[in-house]
Design a protein around this motif. Structure first.
Motif, PDB file in Angstrom:
ATOM      1  N   ASP A  69      56.567  37.822  63.539  1.00 29.93           N
ATOM      2  CA  ASP A  69      55.568  38.757  64.271  1.00 29.93           C
ATOM      3  C   ASP A  69      54.666  39.052  63.025  1.00 29.93           C
ATOM      4  N   PRO A  70      53.488  38.691  63.199  1.00 31.39           N
ATOM      5  CA  PRO A  70      52.384  38.681  62.202  1.00 31.39           C
ATOM      6  C   PRO A  70      52.073  40.282  61.739  1.00 31.39           C
ATOM      7  N   GLU A  71      51.882  40.977  62.853  1.00 32.67           N
ATOM      8  CA  GLU A  71      51.845  42.357  62.550  1.00 32.67           C
ATOM      9  C   GLU A  71      52.911  42.957  61.516  1.00 32.67           C
ATOM     10  N   THR A  72      54.198  42.555  62.067  1.00 35.96           N
ATOM     11  CA  THR A  72      55.470  42.936  61.226  1.00 35.96           C
ATOM     12  C   THR A  72      55.424  42.629  59.827  1.00 35.96           C
ATOM     13  N   MET A  73      54.971  41.283  59.841  1.00 37.94           N
ATOM     14  CA  MET A  73      55.065  40.604  58.569  1.00 37.94           C
ATOM     15  C   MET A  73      53.743  41.118  57.426  1.00 37.94           C
ATOM     16  N   ASN A  74      52.857  41.834  58.163  1.00 40.35           N
ATOM     17  CA  ASN A  74      51.909  42.475  57.229  1.00 40.35           C
ATOM     18  C   ASN A  74      52.335  43.447  56.457  1.00 40.35           C
ATOM     19  N   LEU A  75      53.490  44.007  56.706  1.00 37.08           N
ATOM     20  CA  LEU A  75      54.052  45.177  56.043  1.00 37.08           C
ATOM     21  C   LEU A  75      54.590  44.525  54.741  1.00 37.08           C
ATOM     22  N   LEU A  76      54.784  43.201  54.624  1.00 33.43           N
ATOM     23  CA  LEU A  76      55.063  42.815  53.311  1.00 33.43           C
ATOM     24  C   LEU A  76      53.815  42.317  52.389  1.00 33.43           C
ATOM     25  N   ASP A  77      52.666  42.605  52.714  1.00 26.25           N
ATOM     26  CA  ASP A  77      51.459  42.155  52.302  1.00 26.25           C
ATOM     27  C   ASP A  77      51.424  43.220  51.012  1.00 26.25           C
ATOM     28  N   ASP A  78      52.004  44.263  50.888  1.00 25.13           N
ATOM     29  CA  ASP A  78      51.700  45.154  49.703  1.00 25.13           C
ATOM     30  C   ASP A  78      52.824  44.822  48.632  1.00 25.13           C
ATOM     31  N   VAL A  79      52.208  44.689  47.382  1.00 24.69           N
ATOM     32  CA  VAL A  79      52.992  44.328  46.365  1.00 24.69           C
ATOM     33  C   VAL A  79      54.532  45.198  46.206  1.00 24.69           C
ATOM     34  N   SER A  80      54.133  46.410  46.279  1.00 27.73           N
ATOM     35  CA  SER A  80      55.432  47.327  46.278  1.00 27.73           C
ATOM     36  C   SER A  80      56.379  47.132  47.333  1.00 27.73           C
ATOM     37  N   ALA A  81      55.940  46.833  48.524  1.00 33.98           N
ATOM     38  CA  ALA A  81      56.848  46.542  49.485  1.00 33.98           C
ATOM     39  C   ALA A  81      57.769  45.177  49.184  1.00 33.98           C
ATOM     40  N   ARG A  82      57.052  44.343  48.860  1.00 34.17           N
ATOM     41  CA  ARG A  82      57.681  43.133  48.455  1.00 34.17           C
ATOM     42  C   ARG A  82      58.853  43.401  47.303  1.00 34.17           C
ATOM     43  N   ALA A  83      58.196  44.160  46.358  1.00 35.38           N
ATOM     44  CA  ALA A  83      59.137  44.292  45.101  1.00 35.38           C
ATOM     45  C   ALA A  83      60.245  45.314  45.394  1.00 35.38           C
ATOM     46  N   THR A  84      60.346  46.126  46.475  1.00 32.14           N
ATOM     47  CA  THR A  84      61.205  46.783  47.076  1.00 32.14           C
ATOM     48  C   THR A  84      62.450  45.954  47.812  1.00 32.14           C
ATOM     49  N   VAL A  85      61.739  44.924  48.722  1.00 29.43           N
ATOM     50  CA  VAL A  85      62.915  44.122  49.325  1.00 29.43           C
ATOM     51  C   VAL A  85      63.388  43.079  48.342  1.00 29.43           C
ATOM     52  N   ALA A  86      62.584  42.770  47.257  1.00 24.88           N
ATOM     53  CA  ALA A  86      63.169  42.001  46.484  1.00 24.88           C
ATOM     54  C   ALA A  86      64.312  42.419  45.385  1.00 24.88           C
ATOM     55  N   GLU A  87      63.979  44.142  45.252  1.00 24.01           N
ATOM     56  CA  GLU A  87      65.142  44.809  44.516  1.00 24.01           C
ATOM     57  C   GLU A  87      66.462  44.903  45.395  1.00 24.01           C
ATOM     58  N   PHE A  88      66.130  45.154  46.578  1.00 22.63           N
ATOM     59  CA  PHE A  88      67.127  45.374  47.482  1.00 22.63           C
ATOM     60  C   PHE A  88      68.097  44.070  47.593  1.00 22.63           C
ATOM     61  N   ALA A  89      67.511  43.019  47.492  1.00 22.78           N
ATOM     62  CA  ALA A  89      68.131  41.599  47.762  1.00 22.78           C
ATOM     63  C   ALA A  89      68.980  41.555  46.507  1.00 22.78           C
ATOM     64  N   GLU A  90      68.308  41.675  45.332  1.00 15.17           N
ATOM     65  CA  GLU A  90      69.215  41.562  44.219  1.00 15.17           C
ATOM     66  C   GLU A  90      70.265  42.943  44.179  1.00 15.17           C
ATOM     67  N   ARG A  91      70.252  43.844  44.580  1.00 12.59           N
ATOM     68  CA  ARG A  91      71.375  45.014  44.456  1.00 12.59           C
ATOM     69  C   ARG A  91      72.344  44.112  45.551  1.00 12.59           C
ATOM     70  N   MET A  92      71.868  43.913  46.646  1.00 14.91           N
ATOM     71  CA  MET A  92      72.941  43.463  47.605  1.00 14.91           C
ATOM     72  C   MET A  92      73.710  42.128  47.262  1.00 14.91           C
ATOM     73  N   ALA A  93      72.812  41.303  46.384  1.00 17.36           N
ATOM     74  CA  ALA A  93      73.694  40.131  45.859  1.00 17.36           C
ATOM     75  C   ALA A  93      74.412  40.252  44.971  1.00 17.36           C
ATOM     76  N   LYS A  94      74.803  41.396  44.389  1.00 19.44           N
ATOM     77  CA  LYS A  94      75.766  41.574  43.151  1.00 19.44           C
ATOM     78  C   LYS A  94      76.837  42.306  43.886  1.00 19.44           C
ATOM     79  N   LEU A  95      76.917  42.644  45.301  1.00 24.95           N
ATOM     80  CA  LEU A  95      78.345  43.224  45.843  1.00 24.95           C
ATOM     81  C   LEU A  95      79.380  42.065  45.788  1.00 24.95           C
ATOM     82  N   PRO A  96      80.302  42.383  45.717  1.00 28.88           N
ATOM     83  CA  PRO A  96      81.482  41.416  45.738  1.00 28.88           C
ATOM     84  C   PRO A  96      81.680  41.106  47.094  1.00 28.88           C
TER      85      PRO A  96
END
Length: 174
Positions: A69-96
């Motif tokens: 959904d283009p409107e929803t994906m606009n939420l990731l246009d912000d550098v801080s939002a992308r950094a937050t999602v990327a950090e969340f992904a890194e943290r979840m990847a470390k779970l056993p």
């Protein structure tokens, strides 16, 4: 009668319900395993009027994500939002892997890791949860994210997050 069906399905024991839904989901059972399909069934059964409707709701969550959904994906246009999602992904990847298969523990980890990633980038409330929903679901609404993660499992969750971040970066650079 529809209301009655909803109540009947809601009250039906898991084994009986699974027996009725199983023929509709044989491919998914083979792909992601019976445990995850049963979990999905339990999480998505509320409000359904028939076994076929439950199977369809489950397929909607299990199938590959619809176009973003283009409107929803606009939420990731912000550098801080992308950094937050990327950090969340890194943290979840470390779970056993064992934590990814313990659905209650995974829900706790989801909330902890999302909150920690948000705090690291000054995000909370809607500014935290909307970008995470956009990255995972690519739609503004849908099932509870922690439940979706349990249904999808580690590999798919991390792949969806990476793909959304890649799409957002390409969109911004265009």
């Amino acid at each position: 009668l529809r209301w009655m069906n909803v109540e009947y399905i809601k009250a039906e024991d898991e084994e009986t319900l699974f027996r009725h839904v199983r023929p509709h989901l044989a491919n998914w059972i083979a792909e992601i395993g019976e445990k995850r399909v049963r979990y999905a069934m339990g999480m998505l059964r509320g409000g359904v009027e028939s076994y076929a409707q439950l199977a369809e709701r489950m397929r909607e969550v299990l199938e590959p994500r619809p176009p973003a959904d283009p409107e929803t994906m606009n939420l990731l246009d912000d550098v801080s939002a992308r950094a937050t999602v990327a950090e969340f992904a890194e943290r979840m990847a470390k779970l056993p892997e064992s934590d990814w298969n313990d659905f209650l523990k995974l829900e706790e980890h989801f909330k902890e890791q999302a909150t920690a990633a948000g705090e690291a980038h000054g995000r909370k409330g809607k500014t935290l949860w909307q970008p995470l929903r956009a990255a995972l679901m690519r739609q503004p609404h849908g099932p509870e994210l922690a439940k979706v993660m349990g249904i999808w499992g580690r590999e798919r969750v991390l792949a969806e997050l990476r793909q959304s971040l890649d799409m957002a970066r390409q969109s911004v650079s265009s």
